[in-house]
Write a protein that holds these residues in place. Structure first.
Motif, PDB file in Angstrom:
ATOM      1  N   LEU A 681      68.017  19.740  60.883  1.00 57.62           N
ATOM      2  CA  LEU A 681      68.688  20.931  60.360  1.00 57.62           C
ATOM      3  C   LEU A 681      69.721  21.471  61.346  1.00 57.62           C
ATOM      4  O   LEU A 681      70.803  21.914  60.929  1.00 57.62           O
ATOM      5  CB  LEU A 681      67.661  22.006  60.018  1.00 57.62           C
ATOM      6  CG  LEU A 681      66.755  21.672  58.819  1.00 57.62           C
ATOM      7  CD1 LEU A 681      65.868  22.862  58.477  1.00 57.62           C
ATOM      8  CD2 LEU A 681      67.567  21.249  57.600  1.00 57.62           C
ATOM      9  N   LEU A 682      69.415  21.432  62.634  1.00 56.74           N
ATOM     10  CA  LEU A 682      70.404  21.887  63.615  1.00 56.74           C
ATOM     11  C   LEU A 682      71.647  21.003  63.592  1.00 56.74           C
ATOM     12  O   LEU A 682      72.780  21.487  63.695  1.00 56.74           O
ATOM     13  CB  LEU A 682      69.790  21.896  65.017  1.00 56.74           C
ATOM     14  CG  LEU A 682      68.838  23.056  65.314  1.00 56.74           C
ATOM     15  CD1 LEU A 682      68.140  22.824  66.649  1.00 56.74           C
ATOM     16  CD2 LEU A 682      69.575  24.394  65.325  1.00 56.74           C
ATOM     17  N   TYR A 683      71.433  19.697  63.439  1.00 56.58           N
ATOM     18  CA  TYR A 683      72.578  18.779  63.407  1.00 56.58           C
ATOM     19  C   TYR A 683      73.398  18.974  62.131  1.00 56.58           C
ATOM     20  O   TYR A 683      74.622  19.140  62.178  1.00 56.58           O
ATOM     21  CB  TYR A 683      72.101  17.337  63.511  1.00 56.58           C
ATOM     22  CG  TYR A 683      73.221  16.332  63.310  1.00 56.58           C
ATOM     23  CD1 TYR A 683      74.174  16.123  64.301  1.00 56.58           C
ATOM     24  CD2 TYR A 683      73.338  15.634  62.112  1.00 56.58           C
ATOM     25  CE1 TYR A 683      75.224  15.215  64.109  1.00 56.58           C
ATOM     26  CE2 TYR A 683      74.375  14.733  61.909  1.00 56.58           C
ATOM     27  CZ  TYR A 683      75.317  14.535  62.912  1.00 56.58           C
ATOM     28  OH  TYR A 683      76.356  13.659  62.715  1.00 56.58           O
ATOM     29  N   PHE A 684      72.742  18.986  60.972  1.00 51.25           N
ATOM     30  CA  PHE A 684      73.480  19.130  59.721  1.00 51.25           C
ATOM     31  C   PHE A 684      74.116  20.513  59.602  1.00 51.25           C
ATOM     32  O   PHE A 684      75.129  20.683  58.914  1.00 51.25           O
ATOM     33  CB  PHE A 684      72.565  18.840  58.531  1.00 51.25           C
ATOM     34  CG  PHE A 684      72.153  17.396  58.412  1.00 51.25           C
ATOM     35  CD1 PHE A 684      73.087  16.378  58.554  1.00 51.25           C
ATOM     36  CD2 PHE A 684      70.828  17.047  58.167  1.00 51.25           C
ATOM     37  CE1 PHE A 684      72.717  15.041  58.453  1.00 51.25           C
ATOM     38  CE2 PHE A 684      70.444  15.713  58.059  1.00 51.25           C
ATOM     39  CZ  PHE A 684      71.387  14.713  58.208  1.00 51.25           C
ATOM     40  N   GLN A 685      73.551  21.478  60.284  1.00 48.60           N
ATOM     41  CA  GLN A 685      74.123  22.824  60.268  1.00 48.60           C
ATOM     42  C   GLN A 685      75.501  22.862  60.917  1.00 48.60           C
ATOM     43  O   GLN A 685      76.340  23.704  60.570  1.00 48.60           O
ATOM     44  CB  GLN A 685      73.180  23.801  60.980  1.00 48.60           C
ATOM     45  CG  GLN A 685      73.566  25.266  60.813  1.00 48.60           C
ATOM     46  CD  GLN A 685      72.602  26.187  61.536  1.00 48.60           C
ATOM     47  OE1 GLN A 685      72.117  25.871  62.625  1.00 48.60           O
ATOM     48  NE2 GLN A 685      72.304  27.337  60.936  1.00 48.60           N
ATOM     49  N   THR A 686      75.775  21.928  61.844  1.00 50.01           N
ATOM     50  CA  THR A 686      77.105  21.885  62.476  1.00 50.01           C
ATOM     51  C   THR A 686      78.176  21.542  61.452  1.00 50.01           C
ATOM     52  O   THR A 686      79.363  21.800  61.685  1.00 50.01           O
ATOM     53  CB  THR A 686      77.138  20.864  63.626  1.00 50.01           C
ATOM     54  OG1 THR A 686      76.940  19.537  63.108  1.00 50.01           O
ATOM     55  CG2 THR A 686      76.077  21.174  64.676  1.00 50.01           C
ATOM     56  N   PHE A 687      77.779  20.956  60.320  1.00 44.64           N
ATOM     57  CA  PHE A 687      78.721  20.640  59.242  1.00 44.64           C
ATOM     58  C   PHE A 687      78.679  21.701  58.141  1.00 44.64           C
ATOM     59  O   PHE A 687      79.712  22.118  57.619  1.00 44.64           O
ATOM     60  CB  PHE A 687      78.403  19.272  58.637  1.00 44.64           C
ATOM     61  CG  PHE A 687      78.492  18.140  59.622  1.00 44.64           C
ATOM     62  CD1 PHE A 687      79.727  17.605  59.977  1.00 44.64           C
ATOM     63  CD2 PHE A 687      77.352  17.617  60.212  1.00 44.64           C
ATOM     64  CE1 PHE A 687      79.819  16.559  60.896  1.00 44.64           C
ATOM     65  CE2 PHE A 687      77.435  16.574  61.130  1.00 44.64           C
ATOM     66  CZ  PHE A 687      78.669  16.048  61.472  1.00 44.64           C
ATOM     67  N   SER A 688      77.473  22.142  57.775  1.00 43.96           N
ATOM     68  CA  SER A 688      77.358  23.083  56.654  1.00 43.96           C
ATOM     69  C   SER A 688      77.869  24.473  57.014  1.00 43.96           C
ATOM     70  O   SER A 688      78.321  25.218  56.131  1.00 43.96           O
ATOM     71  CB  SER A 688      75.906  23.182  56.196  1.00 43.96           C
ATOM     72  OG  SER A 688      75.140  23.966  57.096  1.00 43.96           O
ATOM     73  N   ARG A 690      76.223  27.006  57.617  1.00 40.83           N
ATOM     74  CA  ARG A 690      75.451  27.994  56.877  1.00 40.83           C
ATOM     75  C   ARG A 690      74.168  28.318  57.634  1.00 40.83           C
ATOM     76  O   ARG A 690      73.630  27.470  58.344  1.00 40.83           O
ATOM     77  CB  ARG A 690      75.125  27.472  55.473  1.00 40.83           C
ATOM     78  CG  ARG A 690      76.359  27.443  54.557  1.00 40.83           C
ATOM     79  CD  ARG A 690      76.186  26.412  53.459  1.00 40.83           C
ATOM     80  NE  ARG A 690      77.273  26.473  52.484  1.00 40.83           N
ATOM     81  CZ  ARG A 690      78.477  25.951  52.667  1.00 40.83           C
ATOM     82  NH1 ARG A 690      78.775  25.318  53.804  1.00 40.83           N
ATOM     83  NH2 ARG A 690      79.399  26.032  51.726  1.00 40.83           N
ATOM     84  N   PRO A 691      73.655  29.517  57.467  1.00 36.75           N
ATOM     85  CA  PRO A 691      72.423  29.886  58.173  1.00 36.75           C
ATOM     86  C   PRO A 691      71.214  29.181  57.581  1.00 36.75           C
ATOM     87  O   PRO A 691      71.205  28.823  56.388  1.00 36.75           O
ATOM     88  CB  PRO A 691      72.340  31.398  57.963  1.00 36.75           C
ATOM     89  CG  PRO A 691      73.064  31.638  56.677  1.00 36.75           C
ATOM     90  CD  PRO A 691      74.190  30.638  56.652  1.00 36.75           C
ATOM     91  N   ILE A 692      70.198  28.970  58.404  1.00 43.55           N
ATOM     92  CA  ILE A 692      68.929  28.444  57.907  1.00 43.55           C
ATOM     93  C   ILE A 692      68.263  29.547  57.091  1.00 43.55           C
ATOM     94  O   ILE A 692      68.101  30.666  57.565  1.00 43.55           O
ATOM     95  CB  ILE A 692      68.041  27.988  59.079  1.00 43.55           C
ATOM     96  CG1 ILE A 692      68.683  26.771  59.772  1.00 43.55           C
ATOM     97  CG2 ILE A 692      66.632  27.643  58.598  1.00 43.55           C
ATOM     98  CD1 ILE A 692      67.969  26.307  61.014  1.00 43.55           C
ATOM     99  N   PRO A 693      67.895  29.268  55.848  1.00 44.89           N
ATOM    100  CA  PRO A 693      67.442  30.336  54.939  1.00 44.89           C
ATOM    101  C   PRO A 693      66.050  30.868  55.274  1.00 44.89           C
ATOM    102  O   PRO A 693      65.293  30.262  56.040  1.00 44.89           O
ATOM    103  CB  PRO A 693      67.446  29.643  53.578  1.00 44.89           C
ATOM    104  CG  PRO A 693      67.194  28.206  53.889  1.00 44.89           C
ATOM    105  CD  PRO A 693      67.914  27.948  55.177  1.00 44.89           C
ATOM    106  N   GLN A 694      65.732  31.996  54.672  1.00 48.31           N
ATOM    107  CA  GLN A 694      64.397  32.559  54.802  1.00 48.31           C
ATOM    108  C   GLN A 694      63.374  31.581  54.241  1.00 48.31           C
ATOM    109  O   GLN A 694      63.644  30.865  53.280  1.00 48.31           O
ATOM    110  CB  GLN A 694      64.309  33.890  54.048  1.00 48.31           C
ATOM    111  CG  GLN A 694      65.027  35.037  54.719  1.00 48.31           C
ATOM    112  CD  GLN A 694      64.763  36.358  54.010  1.00 48.31           C
ATOM    113  OE1 GLN A 694      64.284  36.372  52.875  1.00 48.31           O
ATOM    114  NE2 GLN A 694      65.065  37.456  54.682  1.00 48.31           N
ATOM    115  N   GLY A 695      62.197  31.576  54.849  1.00 46.03           N
ATOM    116  CA  GLY A 695      61.163  30.638  54.429  1.00 46.03           C
ATOM    117  C   GLY A 695      61.141  29.379  55.252  1.00 46.03           C
ATOM    118  O   GLY A 695      60.251  28.536  55.086  1.00 46.03           O
ATOM    119  N   VAL A 696      62.119  29.232  56.138  1.00 50.97           N
ATOM    120  CA  VAL A 696      62.192  28.066  57.031  1.00 50.97           C
ATOM    121  C   VAL A 696      62.094  28.572  58.463  1.00 50.97           C
ATOM    122  O   VAL A 696      62.843  29.464  58.870  1.00 50.97           O
ATOM    123  CB  VAL A 696      63.504  27.280  56.831  1.00 50.97           C
ATOM    124  CG1 VAL A 696      63.546  26.073  57.765  1.00 50.97           C
ATOM    125  CG2 VAL A 696      63.652  26.851  55.380  1.00 50.97           C
TER     126      VAL A 696
END
Length: 717
Positions: A681-688, A690-696
């Motif tokens: 998720l940290l890696y794919f977040q560099t492209f998206s 977007r914030p990591i959503p609630q519940g994660v």
């Protein structure tokens, strides 16, 4: 002091009264059953044993029945020579047993072939008896194991009337074992085959290995790695191979070897391995004759050629059929077969590696000899946690295709992960190719019924080694068991197989079986969620394939990197295999192509396999893709934690050794699931962006921390 020690032992027994068990006996545990009512019923139903015949296989069947029945019933079941009372178990063939012959069951046996059997409650000489009958001795052995399985799983045996025969002819384990006893992609110790002490020392494990395979109907074993060493074809090793074949033969287990295509050069002194060269053809025919002189029932060759740097016919401008047919001609006169692997990709990087096997083999349909099976992996990439079925299934109607599953968990957490793989196998087998309209399942391709093939086969890449429990992770045994059961009968459900394995391996107590069965059935999806949800694939560690590494790039060939497969960018993620991309979907039959090519209709579990999808794409849950991806990763972590909770509730039903073994590995699996979630998720977040959503849960470390992790000496490389 002695009194103190005695009291301590008693206290420990009261805390955990079950006898320690290291898992060596697999599912062949013949301990006295604990259900008093069922025990009494069985003791009344089984009072004696009658097995006529002196072949090694019938002797093995008699020994298995004697040990199994006596152990399960808690008292000796005597061998009888005449029927003086009810309850005798009679096993044999019409040829070996005058008693079986007198029962007039030849018509019932006709349709069961060479390996099928009958289990029948009938009157024999006026006495109510249980009959295990078959056309051949090996059928009797298979039937004997089935009968014992009925007792182990506490089934009603008072009025039996059932028959069984395998749906696939060749049911084979592929051992990726090297001659130095290392095992490629093996996570359970070293190779079983102690080449140094063979042929003179026959380890008891060889016999128990053969027993285990016979108990689930596996009838072949490839002893050596597909990345083959030609030395195994030399006399020094053939005498050792013969010793193993002799040990396995009573249990119906044929030996196969991997053939290194360049062997005529490496051990034969020739200057070429060109399959159309008469000298090369003559060399292989002579070599086959030599092998059969040591192993008269040698099964044949498994070949990996022109893939990952292995030599093959393409080195000489020939095709796969040229190479396979040369070897088929060499072993054909003795009844041998050639299993030619379709896992191929050459040094030239293709536009999509998923397409290469189809492109190379589809044009060769109908050009292979009758004793050649083309062995195709369940999916087109490489044993991923989840893949759509391989497009070759259904595409070569004139050629028998042999399924290749991976039992060892190369891409599925290796030796530390509980992942029951029967649901994955079933997902492939039940997939509809539409080759001849609706209902043309992969299973019908493999068992030959779709295209009327008599030569059929299923292979499983084994994870069996010198670890005391055979498979490293105790629950790895369930995948060996499931493979064998599905190879025999692919219509069995994953739930049925898990239920059998749990009852035979642990206990039949519903308080244990029901929750652990549910845990097993959910485990594969759990692993997919925290590794490669929504169709992601091949984002594992470089070379060793352990742990997450979605950032791998800039290697000597792109299709050995992670970024080649996930293709994440600021717009989205996924590999476009529609007509706007590689068009790999065109390799499927039109109804399947239409479904996979549609962003709307593509099964969500394959979404990112076939499509490059916007981060804001609305998924089936109503959430945007990025949020759905994050929550799938979290669901995987939660799934492992649920497995831990489930396992904790059954402690009273499991011996301490196996309970602690599984508990410890589930603890490791939870850490690995968190690692996967956070790193990806940290890696794919560099492209998206977007914030990591609630519940994660938020990652505990930075991306840089995860990218610097570099596991050393990962087993199985």
């Amino acid at each position: 002091m002695q009194k103190l020690c005695f009291l301590l032992v008693c206290l420990l027994w009261l805390i955990h009264p079950l006898q320690a068990d290291d898992g060596y006996r697999l599912w062949q545990r013949y301990d006295r059953m604990q259900d008093a009512a069922k025990l009494q019923q069985y003791q009344q139903t089984v009072t004696g044993l009658w097995v006529e015949g002196t072949s090694p296989t019938l002797i093995a069947a008699k020994k298995e029945l004697s040990n199994g029945l006596s152990g399960l019933l808690g008292k000796e079941v005597p061998e009888v020579k005449q029927l003086t009372q009810n309850g005798t178990v009679i096993a044999g063939t019409p040829a070996s047993s005058s008693l079986i012959s007198s029962l007039n069951i030849s018509e019932k046996l006709k349709s069961l072939g060479e390996e099928g059997y009958l289990l029948l409650t009938t009157n024999a000489n006026g006495r109510k008896s249980t009959v295990i009958a078959a056309n051949t001795d090996i059928g009797v052995l298979y039937g004997s194991f089935h009968f014992l399985r009925l007792l182990q799983t506490q089934q009603d045996i008072s009025n039996l009337s059932l028959s069984s025969a395998p749906k696939v002819k060749h049911r084979v384990l592929n051992h990726w074992d090297n001659l130095d006893r290392t095992v490629e992609r093996g996570y359970s110790g070293f190779s079983l085959w102690d080449w140094h002490r063979l042929p003179d020392y026959i380890d008891q494990r060889y016999i128990d290995y053969a027993r285990a395979n016979a108990s689930i109907g596996i009838n072949g074993t490839v002893l050596t790695n597909v990345n083959a060493n030609a030395l195994v074809l030399t006399k020094d090793y053939l005498v050792k191979v013969a010793a193993l074949a002799d040990a396995f033969r009573p249990y119906g287990l044929k030996v196969y070897l991997t053939a290194r295509f360049s062997a005529p050069i490496e051990i034969g002194g020739l200057k070429t391995a060109d399959p159309l060269d008469p000298a090369v053809q003559a060399w292989w025919k002579k070599k086959a004759e030599e092998i059969y002189s040591y192993v008269p029932d040698f099964g044949g060759f498994l070949v990996k050629a022109n893939s990952e740097g292995q030599p093959g016919p393409q080195n000489y401008g020939r095709n796969h059929a040229d190479g396979a047919n040369m070897l088929a001609d060499a072993v054909g006169p003795k009844g041998g077969i050639v299993m030619w692997r379709a896992f191929v990709y050459d040094d030239k990087e293709p536009d999509d590696r998923a397409k290469q096997a189809y492109n190379e083999f589809k044009p060769l349909d109908g050009t292979f000899r009758k004793n050649v099976l083309v062995q195709v992996k369940n999916g087109a990439i490489d044993f991923q946690p989840r893949e759509p079925f391989h497009p070759l299934f259904g595409a070569m109607p004139k050629t028998p295709l042999m399924m290749e599953f991976q039992i060892t968990q190369e891409y599925l957490g290796q030796g530390t992960t509980l992942a029951y793989l029967s649901p994955m196998y079933k997902e492939t087998l039940e997939a509809d190719t539409y080759a001849k309209g609706k209902g043309s399942t992969v299973a019908k391709v493999v068992d030959g019924t779709l295209d009327n093939h008599q030569l059929t086969g299923v292979a499983g890449v084994a994870n069996i080694g010198t670890d005391r429990n055979w498979t490293g992770h105790l629950f790895g045994q369930s995948n060996w068991y499931a493979f064998g059961r599905l190879a025999w009968n692919h219509t069995l459900s994953s739930e049925e197989i898990a239920d059998e394995w749990l009852r035979m391996t642990f206990t039949g107590n519903p308080a244990f079986v029901n929750p652990v069965k549910d845990m097993m059935l959910a485990s594969h999806e759990t692993v997919v969620n925290y590794m490669t949800p929504l169709g992601l694939h091949h984002i594992m560690g470089w070379s060793h394939h352990y742990g997450p590494s979605p950032w791998i790039k800039d290697k000597h060939r792109a299709d050995w990197t992670s970024v080649y497969y996930h293709r994440a960018d600021e717009k989205g993620i996924g590999f476009d295999r529609t007509k706007t991309g590689s068009n790999a979907v065109a390799q499927y039959f039109p109804p399947v192509e239409k479904q996979f090519a549609s962003l709307k209709n593509c099964p969500e579990k394959y979404l990112l396999w076939f499509h490059h999808v916007s981060w804001d794409f609305k998924t089936n849950s109503g959430r945007k893709l990025w949020d759905e991806l994050c929550l799938r990763y979290q669901a995987g972590v939660d799934g492992v934690r649920q497995m831990q909770k489930t396992w904790a509730t059954v402690e009273d039903h499991v011996d301490a050794e196996r309970f602690e073994h599984t508990k410890s590995l589930l603890r490791i699996q939870e850490k690995e699931a968190v690692w996967w979630r956070d790193a990806c998720l940290l890696y794919f977040q560099t492209f998206s962006k977007r914030p990591i959503p609630q519940g994660v849960e938020q990652p505990a470390h930075t991306l840089d921390y995860y990218m610097k992790l570099d596991p050393k000496f990962v087993p199985g490389i």
